[in-house]
Design a protein around this motif. Structure first.
Motif, short mmCIF file in Angstrom:
data_model
loop_
_atom_site.label_atom_id
_atom_site.label_comp_id
_atom_site.label_asym_id
_atom_site.label_seq_id
_atom_site.Cartn_x
_atom_site.Cartn_y
_atom_site.Cartn_z
N ASP A 34 4.07 6.06 -7.98
CA ASP A 34 2.63 6.55 -7.78
C ASP A 34 1.84 6.12 -8.72
OD1 ASP A 34 0.92 7.44 -5.70
OD2 ASP A 34 0.90 9.19 -7.34
N GLU A 35 2.03 6.46 -10.04
CA GLU A 35 1.32 6.45 -11.27
C GLU A 35 1.34 4.72 -11.32
OE1 GLU A 35 -0.21 7.95 -13.21
OE2 GLU A 35 -0.01 9.68 -11.82
N ARG A 36 2.33 3.88 -11.19
CA ARG A 36 2.28 2.42 -11.40
C ARG A 36 1.21 1.87 -10.31
NH1 ARG A 36 5.18 -2.00 -12.94
NH2 ARG A 36 3.78 -3.57 -12.88
N MET A 37 1.27 2.56 -9.13
CA MET A 37 0.49 1.89 -8.00
C MET A 37 -0.86 2.12 -8.58
SD MET A 37 0.25 2.78 -3.95
CE MET A 37 0.00 4.43 -4.54
N ARG A 38 -1.42 3.18 -9.04
CA ARG A 38 -2.43 3.52 -9.46
C ARG A 38 -2.99 2.67 -10.61
NH1 ARG A 38 -4.16 8.13 -6.79
NH2 ARG A 38 -2.51 9.27 -5.83
N VAL A 39 -2.20 2.47 -11.58
CA VAL A 39 -2.53 1.71 -12.90
C VAL A 39 -2.89 0.19 -12.28
CG1 VAL A 39 -1.71 0.57 -14.74
CG2 VAL A 39 -1.31 3.04 -14.49
N THR A 40 -1.96 -0.23 -11.31
CA THR A 40 -2.18 -1.65 -10.77
C THR A 40 -3.27 -1.72 -10.19
OG1 THR A 40 0.42 -1.75 -10.61
CG2 THR A 40 -0.97 -3.36 -9.43
N ALA A 41 -3.80 -0.87 -9.39
CA ALA A 41 -5.16 -0.97 -8.77
C ALA A 41 -6.19 -1.27 -9.65
CB ALA A 41 -5.30 0.45 -8.18
N ASP A 42 -6.18 -0.46 -10.69
CA ASP A 42 -7.16 -0.61 -11.98
C ASP A 42 -6.83 -1.95 -12.41
OD1 ASP A 42 -8.11 2.13 -11.40
OD2 ASP A 42 -6.74 2.83 -13.08
N GLU A 43 -6.00 -2.52 -12.85
CA GLU A 43 -5.46 -3.95 -13.43
C GLU A 43 -5.98 -4.93 -12.29
OE1 GLU A 43 -1.43 -4.31 -14.04
OE2 GLU A 43 -1.58 -3.00 -15.92
N LEU A 63 -0.14 -4.93 -3.36
CA LEU A 63 -0.57 -3.49 -3.70
C LEU A 63 -0.53 -2.94 -2.24
CD1 LEU A 63 -1.12 -1.78 -5.89
CD2 LEU A 63 -3.52 -2.31 -5.64
N ALA A 64 -1.11 -3.65 -1.30
CA ALA A 64 -1.18 -2.95 0.07
C ALA A 64 0.19 -2.80 0.63
CB ALA A 64 -2.03 -3.84 1.06
N ALA A 65 1.24 -3.65 0.50
CA ALA A 65 2.49 -3.54 0.87
C ALA A 65 3.13 -2.33 0.16
CB ALA A 65 3.48 -4.81 0.68
N VAL A 66 2.88 -2.24 -1.21
CA VAL A 66 3.44 -1.07 -1.83
C VAL A 66 2.86 0.07 -1.53
CG1 VAL A 66 3.60 -0.05 -4.06
CG2 VAL A 66 4.15 -2.44 -3.83
N ARG A 67 1.67 0.33 -1.35
CA ARG A 67 0.98 1.48 -0.78
C ARG A 67 1.49 2.22 0.65
NH1 ARG A 67 -3.53 -0.23 -1.47
NH2 ARG A 67 -4.04 0.61 -3.46
N GLU A 68 1.97 1.05 1.42
CA GLU A 68 2.58 1.53 2.77
C GLU A 68 3.99 1.96 2.59
OE1 GLU A 68 3.82 -0.85 6.91
OE2 GLU A 68 2.60 -1.97 5.53
N HIS A 69 4.57 1.36 1.75
CA HIS A 69 6.02 1.76 1.66
C HIS A 69 6.23 2.88 0.73
CE1 HIS A 69 6.76 -2.32 3.04
NE2 HIS A 69 7.99 -2.16 3.28
N LEU A 70 5.25 3.21 -0.02
CA LEU A 70 5.23 4.64 -0.88
C LEU A 70 4.96 5.69 0.16
CD1 LEU A 70 4.09 3.82 -4.42
CD2 LEU A 70 6.21 4.17 -3.47
N GLY A 71 4.17 5.37 1.07
CA GLY A 71 3.75 6.33 2.07
C GLY A 71 5.12 6.72 2.83
N GLU A 72 5.90 5.97 3.11
CA GLU A 72 6.96 6.21 3.85
C GLU A 72 7.94 7.19 2.98
OE1 GLU A 72 11.37 4.20 5.26
OE2 GLU A 72 9.73 3.06 4.57
N ALA A 73 7.91 6.79 1.24
CA ALA A 73 8.70 7.65 0.68
C ALA A 73 8.22 9.18 0.41
CB ALA A 73 8.68 6.90 -0.76
N PHE A 74 6.99 9.19 0.47
CA PHE A 74 6.23 10.47 0.55
C PHE A 74 6.64 11.35 1.71
CE2 PHE A 74 3.28 8.87 -3.07
CZ PHE A 74 3.68 9.81 -3.61
N ARG A 75 6.70 10.54 2.83
CA ARG A 75 6.84 11.06 4.36
C ARG A 75 8.50 11.77 3.96
NH1 ARG A 75 3.75 7.18 6.16
NH2 ARG A 75 5.67 5.92 6.81
N LEU A 76 9.42 10.87 3.54
CA LEU A 76 10.64 11.15 3.57
C LEU A 76 10.93 12.45 2.45
CD1 LEU A 76 12.58 7.93 3.38
CD2 LEU A 76 12.52 9.43 5.27
N GLU A 111 6.23 -8.55 -10.58
CA GLU A 111 6.30 -10.01 -10.12
C GLU A 111 4.94 -10.53 -10.43
OE1 GLU A 111 7.96 -13.08 -6.67
OE2 GLU A 111 8.25 -11.14 -6.70
N HIS A 112 3.89 -9.72 -9.45
CA HIS A 112 2.57 -10.04 -9.31
C HIS A 112 1.70 -9.90 -10.68
CE1 HIS A 112 3.93 -10.31 -5.20
NE2 HIS A 112 2.99 -11.17 -4.92
N THR A 113 1.98 -8.82 -11.37
CA THR A 113 1.10 -8.71 -12.33
C THR A 113 1.53 -9.55 -13.61
OG1 THR A 113 2.58 -6.77 -12.87
CG2 THR A 113 0.54 -6.23 -11.71
#
Length: 454
Positions: A34-43, A63-76, A111-113
């Protein structure tokens, strides 16, 4: 019994400890992702400012794909901590899935950054890069007059066809340098206007133009050096070719050697006289090719001389013997098909295949061929002998199968028949084997007589 229950309890404790570690790992991974996703959004916001919206499309989609899959991880993870009780297996499965999703998210963002890191660094160094590009362009401008002088000097020595690859290089380099300077100005103006994406494209075009201009000017100097080297090598090749011609005239005379000699003589005679503009590269290639062809022809002639050519009648004799042995084996196997095994049939099929290949190799039916070239006789004889050998093996294996399939105990056909020993008392048994032995004996004698002529 106590030992069994004790071991089971220890296993349960170990599994509980592993589940606890997995749950802790899942929680840690979820926080880090989650922290990495937020930092990447700033980058991404910084990258948009430096490179433009289009250049960062890949990172935005990731980043959009990661946000969707992390949503699944939070639901679990929420299911693991709600009021509904869960089994240990359900908790274990969810935590493993959470760890998997977090690891995937981290890999995708890495990979993308990393792909954008170099572009961002280059964009931030744009003023420095533009200054270096202009210094390189100025230095290359000073080389253009020297390159033109070199082309004029080479034009008095070499043919226009040879110079075609570098004659226009100075003019092309001058155009590229002018385009590079113009692109650098566009990059500066677009950057000041906040159009970062267009500024970066102009900067890349400017840098590439300078690189190509340097390559073109280097090619002029390289051509002069390589042309001088080719002339020196050409003189050595001419001397070597004349020596090879003298040697070739003493070698065994074949059609291949005669053709190679003519080709090399033609290449030597086509060399222009002294004082005429030449193309040393084309002449060197032509002479090397002709010289190599003569060496190959001489080697083939020497090999031919060391290995005598089979007479035509010997080849015909080998083909006739092969056909005879193949016909006998085929007839025997066809007449006893119920008794013949796979080995004999395989040898016969292989003999037939080689026999067909022999006809294809000669271009006409081998049984009726009247003339076979010297270059094909040895191979034709080897193929014919292969057919004969396979047919002989097929016949021997067929005899083995027939002998093993015949009734060995004559009593099973009604005792000794009409008299003590078969049909008339003293009759000899094994008539089928005697017949097959006669056939094989005739073939062996035929092969021995054939060998006399070989």
């Amino acid at each position: 019994m106590a030992g069994f229950w004790g071991k089971k309890k220890r296993d349960e404790q170990e599994l509980q400890a592993q589940d606890a570690d997995l749950a802790k790992q899942a929680g840690t991974a979820l926080v880090a992702a989650d922290e990495r996703m937020r930092v990447t959004a700033d980058e991404l916001a910084f990258a948009d400012a430096e490179l433009g919206h289009d250049a960062t499309a890949g990172l935005r989609q990731a980043l959009a794909a990661v946000r969707e899959h992390l949503g699944e991880a939070f639901r679990l993870n929420q299911l693991n901590h709600d009021e509904i009780p869960d089994t240990a297996e359900e908790l274990r499965t969810r935590n493993a899935r959470i760890v998997q999703l977090c690891e995937w998210a981290d890999d995708v963002l890495d990979e993308h950054t990393s792909a954008l890191a170099e572009k961002i660094a280059r964009a931030r160094r744009a003023p420095e890069i533009i200054a270096g590009m202009r210094a390189d362009a100025a230095r290359l401008h000073t080389r253009i007059p020297h390159a033109r002088d070199t082309i004029e000097r080479l034009d008095t020595r070499y043919a226009r066809d040879a110079l075609a690859q570098v004659a226009s290089n100075p003019a092309q380099a001058e155009q590229l340098l002018g385009f590079a300077e113009h692109s650098a100005g566009v990059a500066e103006r677009r950057r000041e206007a906040g159009q970062r994406e267009q500024a970066n494209l102009a900067l890349e075009a400017s840098t590439e133009s300078v690189r190509r201009a340097a390559t073109l000017l280097d090619a002029v100097e390289t051509f002069e050096v390589e042309a001088l080297r080719a002339e020196s090598t050409l003189a050595a090749i001419v001397e070597d070719s004349r020596e090879d011609l003298a040697v070739a005239l003493k070698e065994p005379h074949t059609a291949g050697v005669a053709t190679a000699i003519t080709t090399l003589q033609t290449a030597l005679s086509s060399l222009p006289p002294v004082g005429v503009n030449t193309d040393p590269f084309a002449q060197l290639s032509r002479l090397r090719e002709a010289n190599t062809g003569l060496d190959a022809a001489i080697a083939a002639a020497r090999e031919r001389a060391a290995r005598p050519i089979p007479p035509l009648e010997h080849v015909h004799h080998a083909i006739d013997d092969a056909d005879r042995q193949f016909a006998v084996a085929r007839d025997v196997i066809a007449g006893h098909r119920g008794w013949i095994g796979a080995d004999a049939r395989t040898r016969l099929a292989e003999a037939e295949r080689v026999r067909v290949d022999l006809d294809r190799f000669l271009g006409v039916p081998a049984a009726t061929v009247t003339a076979i070239g010297e270059d094909h006789r040895e191979q034709a004889m080897a193929m014919a002998r292969r057919v004969a050998y396979l047919a002989s093996e097929a016949l021997q294996l067929a005899q083995r199968d027939i002998d093993s399939s015949r009734p060995q105990d004559s009593g099973q056909w009604g005792g000794d028949g009409w008299g003590g020993d078969g049909w008339g008392g003293g009759r000899r048994r094994g008539g089928g084997s005697d017949m097959m032995g006669g056939i094989l004996g005739g073939l062996v004698i035929g092969s021995i007589l054939d060998g006399i002529f070989d």
